[in-house]
Design a protein around this motif. Structure first.
Motif, short mmCIF file in Angstrom:
data_model
loop_
_atom_site.label_atom_id
_atom_site.label_comp_id
_atom_site.label_asym_id
_atom_site.label_seq_id
_atom_site.Cartn_x
_atom_site.Cartn_y
_atom_site.Cartn_z
N ALA A 48 4.62 -7.20 -9.98
CA ALA A 48 3.56 -6.28 -10.37
C ALA A 48 3.90 -4.85 -9.96
CB ALA A 48 2.24 -6.71 -9.72
N HIS A 49 3.77 -3.91 -10.91
CA HIS A 49 4.04 -2.50 -10.62
C HIS A 49 2.83 -1.62 -10.95
CE1 HIS A 49 8.28 -2.66 -9.48
NE2 HIS A 49 8.39 -3.65 -10.35
N SER A 50 1.68 -2.25 -11.15
CA SER A 50 0.45 -1.50 -11.39
C SER A 50 -0.70 -2.25 -10.73
CB SER A 50 0.19 -1.34 -12.88
OG SER A 50 -0.09 -2.61 -13.49
N VAL A 51 -1.78 -1.53 -10.47
CA VAL A 51 -2.94 -2.17 -9.85
C VAL A 51 -3.53 -3.27 -10.73
CG1 VAL A 51 -5.30 -1.78 -9.03
CG2 VAL A 51 -3.49 -0.18 -8.40
N PRO A 52 -3.69 -3.05 -12.05
CA PRO A 52 -4.22 -4.15 -12.90
C PRO A 52 -3.36 -5.41 -12.84
CG PRO A 52 -4.38 -2.06 -14.07
CD PRO A 52 -3.57 -1.80 -12.84
N MET A 53 -2.03 -5.26 -12.87
CA MET A 53 -1.16 -6.44 -12.82
C MET A 53 -1.25 -7.13 -11.47
SD MET A 53 0.89 -8.49 -14.26
CE MET A 53 1.40 -7.67 -15.78
N LEU A 54 -1.31 -6.34 -10.39
CA LEU A 54 -1.46 -6.93 -9.06
C LEU A 54 -2.79 -7.65 -8.95
CD1 LEU A 54 -0.16 -7.21 -6.25
CD2 LEU A 54 -1.30 -5.07 -5.60
N PHE A 55 -3.83 -7.06 -9.53
CA PHE A 55 -5.16 -7.67 -9.54
C PHE A 55 -5.12 -9.02 -10.24
CE2 PHE A 55 -9.36 -8.47 -11.24
CZ PHE A 55 -10.23 -8.04 -10.25
N ILE A 56 -4.49 -9.08 -11.41
CA ILE A 56 -4.40 -10.34 -12.16
C ILE A 56 -3.60 -11.38 -11.39
CG2 ILE A 56 -3.41 -11.39 -14.23
CD1 ILE A 56 -4.09 -8.78 -15.71
N LYS B 208 0.83 -1.21 0.00
CA LYS B 208 0.00 0.00 0.00
C LYS B 208 0.86 1.25 0.00
CE LYS B 208 -3.47 2.46 2.76
NZ LYS B 208 -4.29 2.46 3.99
N ALA B 209 1.90 1.26 0.84
CA ALA B 209 2.79 2.43 0.92
C ALA B 209 3.58 2.62 -0.37
CB ALA B 209 3.73 2.27 2.11
N GLU B 210 4.14 1.52 -0.90
CA GLU B 210 4.95 1.66 -2.11
C GLU B 210 4.13 2.06 -3.32
OE1 GLU B 210 7.13 -1.18 -5.32
OE2 GLU B 210 7.41 -1.76 -3.23
#
Length: 441
Positions: A110-118, A51-53
């Motif tokens: 993952a460096h973006s929300v969509p990639m983290l989501f996947i 969350k912080a990063e």
């Protein structure tokens, strides 16, 4: 024909399944489930660092942790359940193990929300789909009267995985916070290095599945390739039992999913603890209560079957659901020790209800609909438990005044859904089929 319990070596003739002969394949399944549930739950411990990063809000975390698990479960659990009923389950489980391992690796990079989501979506698909395959395999490795004990072993693996998600993940996070990760990790942040290491561990843990053989299917009422119309009729005929059973277990999953996602942030925000401060004892707590819950659930389910009482198999689920109501108040406990005791009691009760529900499906459902039925359970539980419960907690906490009220919101949601589960399991017990499914016809 291969032995239904064979591992590595086939036998000349099919033999009656027995618990001792099934022990090795059951342990292999338990290890696989331990790996899957570690990968599925591990992000909860490091989410504050992520969350912080990545500069995420609680709402975004709720979507990443909850919706990413719910949506794919709704889309894939039933198709996976159908594959479990109609294809080689061991090969399917190996493929699902690769999927949850891939999800863990993608979490690290993952460096973006969509990639983290996947990434989190893949971890959820692999693990929950793998659980469907494992439960179906267990049903054919042992006779109905022994399934409580058989499911106990695999449930212990699940509990070990959930505990390792805290203990092992916490240890790795602390290690990478104090010293650099291997150079070939590419200088990742500690929480990312932790998931890279977990992915490597997961790959090693699923290798023993290559030694398993597909067991013979038993207790088939129609056919493993029966038309969907026949399968749908078998499910519809048992709707009075299945609907409240679904509702009871989905309510338990809601409480468990909310706890898995928000217990760590509550400890950090309300009690001032860092992840390293509670990762160890949380891991031990989750494992020990999971072990005890699996033991109690397995033996209570088997004893309930022997009682001859209608729905006796679910007596343990009803009792555990009732105890879970006051235990759901753990987020507002006045001290950390009381928080731990109440949370452990809730995990204990959730393990018992989950095991009793799984045994009920393997005993009361014909073989050709078990995977579909379990997949439907997972799909509905995923949609409501992971998709709604975490977001519902943030919504309630917002109504109470904001993110500082996360603990109160978590407690309110937990008590309500626990009360619903008690009523639903009681109705399911009263409506349970009079006769279990027996040998193939």
């Amino acid at each position: 024909m291969n032995s239904p319990c064979s591992v590595a070596m086939p036998l000349g003739d099919e033999v009656e399944p027995s618990f001792p002969r099934s022990l090795v394949p059951l342990l292999i399944l338990a290890l696989a489930m331990a790996s899957g549930f570690t990968m599925m739950t591990s992000f909860s411990l490091v989410q504050e660092a992520a969350k912080a990063e990545m500069r995420l809000s609680d709402q975004i975390l709720g979507i990443v942790q909850g919706v990413s698990a719910a949506v794919p479960l709704v889309l894939f659990s039933i198709p996976i359940g159908i594959l479990v009923d109609r294809t080689n389950r061991v090969r399917l489980l190996i493929g699902l193990g690769i999927i949850w391992t891939l999800g863990t690796f993608l979490t690290a990079v993952a460096h973006s929300v969509p990639m983290l989501f996947i990434a989190r979506m893949l971890a959820g698909i692999g693990t929950t789909g793998g659980l469907t395959a494992a439960l179906s395999l267990i049903a054919d490795l042992c006779m109905p009267a022994q399934r409580g004990r058989a499911l106990l072993i695999v449930t212990l693996g699940k509990s070990l995985g959930q505990a390792a998600a805290f203990a092992l993940t916490g240890w790795l996070l602390g290690l990478f916070l104090t010293q650099s990760a291997p150079a070939w990790f590419g200088g990742m942040a500690p929480w990312r290095s932790t998931h890279m290491a977990l992915a490597l561990i997961s790959m090693a843990a699923i290798l023993p599945l290559l030694l398993m053989r597909e067991p013979a299917r038993r207790e088939v009422a129609a056919s493993t390739h029966a038309p969907f119309k026949v399968v749908a009729h078998e499910l519809w005929a048992r709707r009075a039992f299945l609907i409240p059973l679904f509702l009871g277990q989905v309510s338990v999953v809601m409480a468990d999913a909310a706890a898995a996602i928000w217990a760590s942030p509550v400890l950090s925000r309300s009690y001032g603890l860092a992840p390293q401060d509670f990762a160890g004892w949380m891991g031990v707590l989750i494992f020990l209560t999971g072990v005890l819950g699996a033991i109690l659930g397995g033996f209570v389910a088997d004893l309930g079957q022997k009682s001859g009482r209608r729905g006796g198999l679910l007596i343990g689920a009803v009792a555990a659901a009732g105890i879970g109501i006051p235990a759901a108040l753990y987020p507002v406990a006045p001290s950390v020790p009381l928080f731990g005791i109440a949370l452990g009691l809730m995990i204990l009760c959730g393990t018992i209800t989950g095991l009793c529900t799984s045994v009920a499906l393997t005993v009361f459902m014909p073989n050709e609909v078990r995977g579909l039925c379990i997949g439907a359970f997972i799909a509905i539980a995923g949609l409501i438990g992971f998709g709604i419960a975490p977001t519902l907690v943030t919504w309630v906490s917002a109504l109470l005044g904001g993110e500082s009220h996360l603990g109160q919101g978590l407690a309110i949601v937990g008590v309500i859904v626990s009360a619903i589960s008690l009523a639903a399991f009681f109705i399911a017990m009263r409506r349970a089929p009079v006769d279990a499914v027996h040998e193939p016809i």
